[in-house]
Design an enzyme around this catalytic site. Structure first.
Site, PDB file in Angstrom:
ATOM      1  N   ASP A 183      91.789  37.664 -35.987  1.00  0.00           N
ATOM      2  CA  ASP A 183      91.862  38.543 -34.590  1.00  0.00           C
ATOM      3  C   ASP A 183      92.621  37.708 -33.638  1.00  0.00           C
ATOM      4  O   ASP A 183      91.864  36.635 -33.324  1.00  0.00           O
ATOM      5  CB  ASP A 183      90.304  38.706 -34.236  1.00  0.00           C
ATOM      6  N   HIS A 185      93.007  38.851 -30.461  1.00  0.00           N
ATOM      7  CA  HIS A 185      92.181  39.184 -29.345  1.00  0.00           C
ATOM      8  C   HIS A 185      93.128  39.639 -28.103  1.00  0.00           C
ATOM      9  O   HIS A 185      92.657  39.169 -27.025  1.00  0.00           O
ATOM     10  CB  HIS A 185      91.398  37.914 -29.099  1.00  0.00           C
ATOM     11  N   HIS A 284      84.982  48.741 -34.573  1.00  0.00           N
ATOM     12  CA  HIS A 284      84.755  47.689 -33.642  1.00  0.00           C
ATOM     13  C   HIS A 284      83.325  47.745 -33.185  1.00  0.00           C
ATOM     14  O   HIS A 284      82.912  48.700 -32.803  1.00  0.00           O
ATOM     15  CB  HIS A 284      85.647  47.534 -32.278  1.00  0.00           C
TER      16      HIS A 284
END
Length: 381
Positions: A183, A185, A284
Site C-alpha cells: 500500500d 497510500h 477497503h
C-alpha cells in the site's frame, strides 16, 4: 412500516455509528465513519435523516436516490459517508424484517467463505517480518504493508533500495505460499511510481495499492501499462463515476469503502461495473465491526470478489472495537476465511448499551498524523 427516528453515536475520530428505528420494533445499524471527520459525517447524517423520518425503510433504492441527489450538491467523502452509514442501516432493517442475511437479498451467496487479509506494518520501515509471521501462523495468507516513512517527490536511490530490501526480507519471511500487497497510500508521485513499480516485479506482489493520490486518477493508466504488478485503488473514490476512470485505465482491483462510497447499494453496483473490465473487488475497511459486517454481505453476493481488508485481527485476539457487539463470533475467521453468516440483516447484533457507554467514555483521540518534510512543507501520510 415507517422510520420513526435516526440517532448517531460518535465513539472516536475513527468510529461512528447510526441507528435507524422503525414503528414495527425493527432497527438497523450502520457505520457512518469518516476517519478524522467523524462529527462532520454524523452532522450530515442528522441532516439527511429529515428525509427519512416517516418514510418506508424497505424502499432502499428510492431513499438512496433522495439522499444522494436530493440536496442538489452531492458526492464527496462527507456526504457519501453519511449516505453509506444510512444505507447499511436500511439494508440491516430489510434483512431483519424478512429474516434473511443481506447477501440473500443481493442475489444469494456466491461463495461459502470470504478471504481476509491483515496488516504487518512497523514504524520507520516497510513491513514487519515478525508481525507477518504471526498472521501467517494464525491462518492468514495475504499480508499488506505500507512504507511508514515520508516519500519524496523523487526519493534518493538509497531510500528506494532500502524499501526494496525490506520487501525482499518480508517475502523471505513468509515464503511464496503467502500473497503480499504493498500500500503506497497515495504517497508516490507519478515519476516516483514510474521509477519504482518496475523494480517490484520480481517480488511477486499480489497488488500495489493507491500509488497515486485520488486527484491524479486520470494518470494511473500510464502506471498500469508500465507495471507487471496489478494496480489496486479506490479507498478515496466515492461513486461509480469516480471508478469509471480507473477501471477504464485498467486497474486490476477496486477498493471502495462501504462506509465512504455510498454503502452496500453503491459498492454492489461498483462491483458489477468492475466485472465489465475484468477487475475484482477488495473493499477497503480499516474500521469497526459494523463496517466489516456490511462489507462481508457484499463479498458473499458478488462473483468478482478478491479479498477483504480488516484491522480487528480476531484471528489473533479479541478486539476492543468489538465491545459494541453482543457476540463477535460471526466475524472470527477460520484459517484466514470468515464463514458465511446466517444471521439476519448484517449478520451481527449491536449492543446499544455498549455503544452508549463507549460514547460516554469519549475517546476523541487525535486523527491521522500530519507529516512534513525537512523544510517544513507538507508531506503525504
Amino acid at each position: 412500516m415507517k422510520i420513526t427516528a435516526v440517532e448517531t453515536f460518535v465513539l472516536s475520530n475513527r468510529h461512528a455509528l447510526v441507528k435507524v428505528v422503525t414503528d414495527e420494533g425493527v432497527s438497523g445499524w450502520g457505520e457512518c465513519t469518516l476517519e478524522n471527520w467523524a462529527r462532520t459525517a454524523t452532522a450530515a447524517v442528522e441532516r439527511m435523516s429529515e428525509h427519512l423520518v416517516g418514510a418506508d425503510p424497505l424502499r432502499i433504492t428510492a431513499l438512496w436516490q433522495t439522499l444522494a441527489r436530493g440536496g442538489f450538491y452531492r458526492g464527496g467523502p462527507v456526504l457519501s459517508s453519511a449516505l453509506a452509514g444510512l444505507d447499511q442501516a436500511l439494508w440491516d432493517i430489510k434483512g431483519r424484517w424478512l429474516g434473511v442475511p443481506v447477501h440473500e437479498l443481493l442475489g444469494g451467496p456466491t461463495r461459502d467463505h470470504v478471504r481476509i487479509y491483515a496488516h504487518a506494518n512497523a514504524p520507520g520501515r516497510t513491513g514487519s517480518p515478525q508481525r507477518a509471521r504471526e498472521h501467517v501462523a494464525a491462518g492468514i495468507d495475504l499480508i499488506k504493508v505500507a512504507p511508514q516513512t515520508r516519500v519524496e517527490f523523487l526519493d534518493r536511490p538509497d531510500r528506494i533500495d532500502a524499501m526494496l530490501a525490506e520487501l525482499a526480507e518480508l517475502r523471505s519471511a513468509v515464503g511464496t505460499s503467502v500473497d503480499l500487497g504493498l500500500d503506497l497510500h497515495g504517497r508516490f508521485s507519478v515519476p516516483m511510481s514510474r521509477r519504482v513499480l518496475p523494480a517490484l516485479t520480481d517480488l511477486g506482489l499480489a497488488f500495489v495499492e493507491e500509488p497515486l493520490r485520488p486527484e491524479h486518477s486520470d494518470l494511473i493508466a500510464d502506471l498500469v501499462r508500465r507495471s507487471a504488478v496489478p494496480i489496486a485503488t479506490g479507498e478515496r473514490l466515492y461513486s461509480r463515476t469516480d471508478f469509471r476512470r480507473v477501471l477504464e485505465a485498467g486497474v486490476a482491483i477496486v477498493q471502495p469503502d462501504v462506509s465512504h462510497a455510498g454503502g452496500i447499494s453503491e459498492i454492489f453496483r461498483i462491483a458489477t461495473q468492475a466485472e465489465v473490465y475484468d477487475a475484482q473487488l477488495a473493499p477497503h475497511s480499516p474500521l469497526g465491526p459494523v463496517a466489516l459486517a456490511a462489507c462481508l454481505q457484499v463479498a458473499f453476493a458478488v462473483p468478482n470478489f478478491y479479498a477483504q481488508e480488516q484491522t480487528l485481527n480476531l484471528h489473533l485476539a479479541p478486539s476492543p472495537a468489538c465491545a459494541v457487539l453482543v457476540d463477535p463470533s460471526p466475524l472470527v475467521p477460520v484459517a484466514g476465511r470468515i464463514p458465511r453468516p446466517a444471521g439476519a440483516g448484517l449478520g451481527i447484533e449491536v449492543s446499544e448499551d455498549a455503544v452508549r457507554a463507549a460514547v460516554e467514555r469519549g475517546r476523541l483521540e487525535p486523527g491521522s498524523p500530519t507529516w512534513t518534510y525537512d523544510d517544513g512543507s507538507f508531506a503525504e501520510w
